[in-house]
Design a protein around this motif. Sequence first.
Motif, PDB file in Angstrom:
ATOM      1  N   ASP A 115      -0.293   0.038  -3.647  1.00  0.00           N
ATOM      2  CA  ASP A 115      -1.366  -0.199  -4.613  1.00  0.00           C
ATOM      3  C   ASP A 115      -2.065  -1.527  -4.373  1.00  0.00           C
ATOM      4  O   ASP A 115      -3.278  -1.639  -4.541  1.00  0.00           O
ATOM      5  N   SER A 116      -1.306  -2.539  -3.995  1.00  0.00           N
ATOM      6  CA  SER A 116      -1.895  -3.865  -3.805  1.00  0.00           C
ATOM      7  C   SER A 116      -2.826  -3.928  -2.599  1.00  0.00           C
ATOM      8  O   SER A 116      -3.740  -4.761  -2.561  1.00  0.00           O
ATOM      9  N   LEU A 117      -2.582  -3.056  -1.613  1.00  0.00           N
ATOM     10  CA  LEU A 117      -3.405  -3.058  -0.401  1.00  0.00           C
ATOM     11  C   LEU A 117      -4.373  -1.885  -0.345  1.00  0.00           C
ATOM     12  O   LEU A 117      -5.082  -1.725   0.656  1.00  0.00           O
ATOM     13  N   ARG A 118      -4.398  -1.082  -1.405  1.00  0.00           N
ATOM     14  CA  ARG A 118      -5.216   0.127  -1.375  1.00  0.00           C
ATOM     15  C   ARG A 118      -6.697  -0.203  -1.235  1.00  0.00           C
ATOM     16  O   ARG A 118      -7.408   0.411  -0.429  1.00  0.00           O
ATOM     17  N   LEU A 119      -7.201  -1.150  -2.020  1.00  0.00           N
ATOM     18  CA  LEU A 119      -8.627  -1.468  -1.987  1.00  0.00           C
ATOM     19  C   LEU A 119      -9.066  -2.027  -0.630  1.00  0.00           C
ATOM     20  O   LEU A 119     -10.067  -1.553  -0.070  1.00  0.00           O
ATOM     21  N   PRO A 120      -8.348  -3.023  -0.065  1.00  0.00           N
ATOM     22  CA  PRO A 120      -8.737  -3.471   1.285  1.00  0.00           C
ATOM     23  C   PRO A 120      -8.681  -2.350   2.316  1.00  0.00           C
ATOM     24  O   PRO A 120      -9.535  -2.275   3.205  1.00  0.00           O
ATOM     25  N   THR A 121      -7.679  -1.462   2.178  1.00  0.00           N
ATOM     26  CA  THR A 121      -7.570  -0.336   3.111  1.00  0.00           C
ATOM     27  C   THR A 121      -8.773   0.589   2.982  1.00  0.00           C
ATOM     28  O   THR A 121      -9.298   1.100   3.983  1.00  0.00           O
ATOM     29  N   MET A 122      -9.251   0.801   1.779  1.00  0.00           N
ATOM     30  CA  MET A 122     -10.418   1.652   1.562  1.00  0.00           C
ATOM     31  C   MET A 122     -11.654   1.060   2.232  1.00  0.00           C
ATOM     32  O   MET A 122     -12.440   1.784   2.874  1.00  0.00           O
ATOM     33  N   LEU A 123     -11.845  -0.244   2.099  1.00  0.00           N
ATOM     34  CA  LEU A 123     -13.025  -0.883   2.686  1.00  0.00           C
ATOM     35  C   LEU A 123     -12.942  -0.895   4.211  1.00  0.00           C
ATOM     36  O   LEU A 123     -13.957  -0.701   4.899  1.00  0.00           O
TER      37      LEU A 123
END
Length: 359
Positions: A115-123
């Motif tokens: 969850d903590s790395l989900r947003l950077p992974t999406m970008l």
Amino acid sequence: MNSVRLTLERRQRISTLRSTTTYALGLLIGLACGLLVLLAAGAPASTLLNDLVIQVFFSAMGLAQTLTLAVPLILVGLSATAAMRLRFWNVGIEGQLWLGAIGATLVALNDVGSDSLRLPTMLIAAAIAGAAWIAVPLILKLKAGVNELVVTLLLSNVAYLLLQHLLFGAWKDPVNSFPVSPRYDDSEQLASLGFGNLHSGLYIALGITLLMAILVQKSRTGFYVDVIGHNRPAALAAGIPVTATITLMILLSGALAGLAGGLIVTGVEHRLTQTIGINTTFSGIVIAFIARFNPLAVLPTAIVLAGIYNAGGTLKVFYGIPDAIVVLIQGIVLLTLLMIQFFRSYRVSLLIPSRKQPA
């Protein structure tokens, strides 16, 4: 009978003052012509200043909306700049943006990573998807000499059909009657800045603008790009890595467009929709030309164009002005700037032959 002739002479040196003055003059003339178009379309003259300037740039709500619209426009402007400095016509920015949004949604719907790395992974996935989509016309251009205009344009149609296929099919939100994906979790959304709908994607856009300026204006790669863009045979003769430089910059162009899509879905929509990124190809090219392919100049240009879009929404709702008028105004401003740039680069002289005196 001796005739009067006009001659063109290219200026050997263009001062900063002349360049700035002609740019400002062209922009003012273009905007003035745009105002005349709005008046002809039925917009009331008494409220134009308030609707087009004060409410868009000087009110809290209007400025927040303008900056929110400017975030993806900054990235698509940089995308067009990266490609067109090499004379590569990327007219598939919309397709790369849609693939970027699809890539980000793929990560979100499949819960890739923590969850903590989900947003950077999406970008990151959005940028990779955009770069992969432009890799097809790049390979065809380098290996077979296929015109990139045709391939990038056609791939945009393919991208949109893929977007619709997903939204009407596997990714359709079962609790929503509209063709949209399920809403992202809170950990998959960019943080709000507490200023309207403005989100932290603004910081990403500003940081990338600075990095692009350093890459283009201060690095060896930027020097290579300038040489290749002006004279590719000379660059090859000088031993410059032409293919590697072109590959790097064109993939970067696609990645920036894809990231723009990622910022839209994670910062504003919070889900994948079929209405994101409409007309971004034209907007990116307009921004790049007006900014003269200078990454730092892309920033204010994108904000001004976002203001025009914001004002266009107001004019459409309250005065029935169609979206086509806003696009027409963009074209008028672009053509005016190009004409003014011609006179910035060339001196026009009137040649009057002298009369021969009779003996």
